[in-house]
Design a protein around this motif. Structure first.
Motif, PDB file in Angstrom:
ATOM      1  N   PRO A 158       0.746  -1.055   0.132  1.00  0.00           N
ATOM      2  CA  PRO A 158      -0.087   0.154   0.028  1.00  0.00           C
ATOM      3  C   PRO A 158       0.790   1.283  -0.154  1.00  0.00           C
ATOM      4  O   PRO A 158       0.517   2.370  -0.329  1.00  0.00           O
ATOM      5  CB  PRO A 158      -0.851  -0.069   1.249  1.00  0.00           C
ATOM      6  N   VAL A 159       2.149   1.480   0.626  1.00  0.00           N
ATOM      7  CA  VAL A 159       2.831   2.462   0.716  1.00  0.00           C
ATOM      8  C   VAL A 159       3.273   2.743  -0.402  1.00  0.00           C
ATOM      9  O   VAL A 159       3.418   3.899  -1.038  1.00  0.00           O
ATOM     10  CB  VAL A 159       4.041   2.433   1.626  1.00  0.00           C
ATOM     11  N   ARG A 160       3.762   1.770  -1.160  1.00  0.00           N
ATOM     12  CA  ARG A 160       4.393   1.889  -2.717  1.00  0.00           C
ATOM     13  C   ARG A 160       3.363   2.312  -3.516  1.00  0.00           C
ATOM     14  O   ARG A 160       3.599   3.323  -4.272  1.00  0.00           O
ATOM     15  CB  ARG A 160       5.183   0.708  -3.188  1.00  0.00           C
ATOM     16  N   LEU A 161       2.254   1.738  -3.617  1.00  0.00           N
ATOM     17  CA  LEU A 161       1.003   2.296  -4.408  1.00  0.00           C
ATOM     18  C   LEU A 161       0.771   3.641  -4.183  1.00  0.00           C
ATOM     19  O   LEU A 161       0.682   4.341  -5.278  1.00  0.00           O
ATOM     20  CB  LEU A 161      -0.150   1.302  -4.030  1.00  0.00           C
ATOM     21  N   ARG A 162       0.645   4.032  -2.731  1.00  0.00           N
ATOM     22  CA  ARG A 162       0.551   5.372  -2.748  1.00  0.00           C
ATOM     23  C   ARG A 162       1.443   6.454  -3.075  1.00  0.00           C
ATOM     24  O   ARG A 162       1.443   7.565  -3.759  1.00  0.00           O
ATOM     25  CB  ARG A 162       0.224   5.947  -1.464  1.00  0.00           C
ATOM     26  N   ALA A 185      -5.592   1.935  -1.382  1.00  0.00           N
ATOM     27  CA  ALA A 185      -4.195   1.561  -1.638  1.00  0.00           C
ATOM     28  C   ALA A 185      -4.163  -0.014  -0.992  1.00  0.00           C
ATOM     29  O   ALA A 185      -3.542  -0.808  -1.509  1.00  0.00           O
ATOM     30  CB  ALA A 185      -3.232   2.321  -0.886  1.00  0.00           C
ATOM     31  N   VAL A 186      -4.584  -0.045   0.197  1.00  0.00           N
ATOM     32  CA  VAL A 186      -4.468  -1.248   0.896  1.00  0.00           C
ATOM     33  C   VAL A 186      -5.534  -2.412   0.104  1.00  0.00           C
ATOM     34  O   VAL A 186      -4.828  -3.659   0.048  1.00  0.00           O
ATOM     35  CB  VAL A 186      -5.310  -1.236   2.404  1.00  0.00           C
ATOM     36  N   ASP A 187      -6.383  -1.961  -0.214  1.00  0.00           N
ATOM     37  CA  ASP A 187      -7.371  -2.915  -1.162  1.00  0.00           C
ATOM     38  C   ASP A 187      -6.767  -3.446  -2.373  1.00  0.00           C
ATOM     39  O   ASP A 187      -6.679  -4.736  -2.673  1.00  0.00           O
ATOM     40  CB  ASP A 187      -8.628  -2.214  -1.530  1.00  0.00           C
ATOM     41  N   LEU A 188      -6.104  -2.334  -3.217  1.00  0.00           N
ATOM     42  CA  LEU A 188      -5.574  -2.497  -4.490  1.00  0.00           C
ATOM     43  C   LEU A 188      -4.257  -3.612  -4.252  1.00  0.00           C
ATOM     44  O   LEU A 188      -3.788  -4.305  -5.027  1.00  0.00           O
ATOM     45  CB  LEU A 188      -5.335  -1.413  -5.061  1.00  0.00           C
ATOM     46  N   ARG A 242      -3.410  10.074 -11.824  1.00  0.00           N
ATOM     47  CA  ARG A 242      -4.123  11.495 -11.847  1.00  0.00           C
ATOM     48  C   ARG A 242      -4.307  11.982 -10.574  1.00  0.00           C
ATOM     49  O   ARG A 242      -4.106  13.456 -10.409  1.00  0.00           O
ATOM     50  CB  ARG A 242      -5.657  11.419 -12.478  1.00  0.00           C
ATOM     51  N   GLU A 243      -4.595  11.484  -9.490  1.00  0.00           N
ATOM     52  CA  GLU A 243      -4.931  11.917  -8.287  1.00  0.00           C
ATOM     53  C   GLU A 243      -4.349  11.106  -7.216  1.00  0.00           C
ATOM     54  O   GLU A 243      -4.355   9.800  -7.362  1.00  0.00           O
ATOM     55  CB  GLU A 243      -6.066  12.469  -7.802  1.00  0.00           C
ATOM     56  N   PRO A 244      -3.936  11.478  -6.098  1.00  0.00           N
ATOM     57  CA  PRO A 244      -3.271  10.470  -5.127  1.00  0.00           C
ATOM     58  C   PRO A 244      -4.558   9.441  -4.431  1.00  0.00           C
ATOM     59  O   PRO A 244      -5.466   9.742  -4.460  1.00  0.00           O
ATOM     60  CB  PRO A 244      -2.903  11.541  -3.938  1.00  0.00           C
ATOM     61  N   LEU A 245      -3.856   8.290  -4.351  1.00  0.00           N
ATOM     62  CA  LEU A 245      -4.507   7.232  -4.051  1.00  0.00           C
ATOM     63  C   LEU A 245      -4.989   7.233  -2.542  1.00  0.00           C
ATOM     64  O   LEU A 245      -3.951   7.717  -1.848  1.00  0.00           O
ATOM     65  CB  LEU A 245      -3.913   5.742  -4.155  1.00  0.00           C
ATOM     66  N   GLY A 246      -6.171   7.017  -2.124  1.00  0.00           N
ATOM     67  CA  GLY A 246      -6.585   7.013  -0.667  1.00  0.00           C
ATOM     68  C   GLY A 246      -6.053   6.091  -0.035  1.00  0.00           C
ATOM     69  O   GLY A 246      -5.468   4.909  -0.797  1.00  0.00           O
ATOM     70  N   GLU A 247      -5.804   6.045   1.309  1.00  0.00           N
ATOM     71  CA  GLU A 247      -5.121   5.060   1.956  1.00  0.00           C
ATOM     72  C   GLU A 247      -5.910   3.681   1.909  1.00  0.00           C
ATOM     73  O   GLU A 247      -5.250   2.753   1.831  1.00  0.00           O
ATOM     74  CB  GLU A 247      -5.219   5.515   3.492  1.00  0.00           C
TER      75      GLU A 247
END
Lengths: 122, 122
Positions: A44-48, B31-34, B23-28
């Motif tokens: 998750p950290v890397r994705l963000r 991000a965990v989900d993805l 395009r825009e920062p991923l929510g926390e």
DNA sequence: TCCTTGATTCGACGGTTGTCGATATGGCCG
DNA sequence: CGGCCATATCGACAACCGTCGAATCAAGGA
């Protein structure tokens, strides 16, 4: 510091490219190669981080812009950036005091087209 | 045979989610989900399994079709299929003696569109 | 030259993952 | 019923991963 020194695996995606994996079975070596990229995206950290870098103004961000939004320590951020760089997903460069990172769009495009489902019929 | 039974979604998977993460920062929490889905894709055996299933005739395959091409043991294949299923990437059903797996196209489409780079950018 | 700030590297530690063989479950058929 | 085949689950183990604090390196500025 530049990414030129690193053995980046996705540099030119010649042989191992891009037709959707749902059309024909993935080769063994291509799977190993692609798995490394997906592994880089599996935190998750890397994705963000990736998302923050890409959506930052100018398409790039320095590390100092990236440590704030996270609960983890700065060495941990640095570690994650290294993983993204070695996976060929981002590039980096030192400019004076700061180090800047940017997303390599070709790598994302490669993964994106790989996951594309054949649109209409199957 | 079986693709007739499968819901031919595809009209809605753009709406399900996922403007590109560049395009825009991923929510926390997003991000965990993805990250869980990408983690499921982060192993070469699982990538090849997914590709084998999707490209198999009828869009589905029974486990007996999947154990042959790999060097790993049958329990290991079963484990990887479980990971893919729990990540929401494949569905499965027992039919008589055999268990069949198929790819859930919406999940792949979601990840694919997430990774899309803005076309002309940079 | 020394000090300060930004960033990476190092060493360690606990938790997770991929793999196996052994065992269990589920279902067909003689 | 009893045996066989196809999958899944279990328990164990080595390897890997994310995280931290401490130490190190790099570049400016007093």
């Amino acid at each position: 510091m530049s990414n030129l020194e690193l053995p980046v695996l996705g540099r030119d995606d010649a042989a191992v490219c891009c037709s959707p994996m749902v059309r024909e079975p993935l080769g063994e070596e291509a799977a190993v190669d692609l798995a490394k990229m997906f592994k880089a995206l599996s935190d998750p950290v890397r994705l963000r981080l990736l998302s923050l870098i890409a959506s930052h103004e100018g398409g790039e961000a320095c590390v100092c812009d990236l440590t704030g939004p996270f609960d983890v320590s700065q060495p941990t951020i640095s570690h994650h950036l290294k993983v993204l760089r070695e996976a060929g997903l981002v590039g980096s460069e030192r400019r004076g005091t700061w180090v800047y990172y940017w997303v390599l769009p070709g790598a994302l495009a490669r993964l994106s087209s790989l996951l594309e489902a054949p649109a209409g019929a199957r």
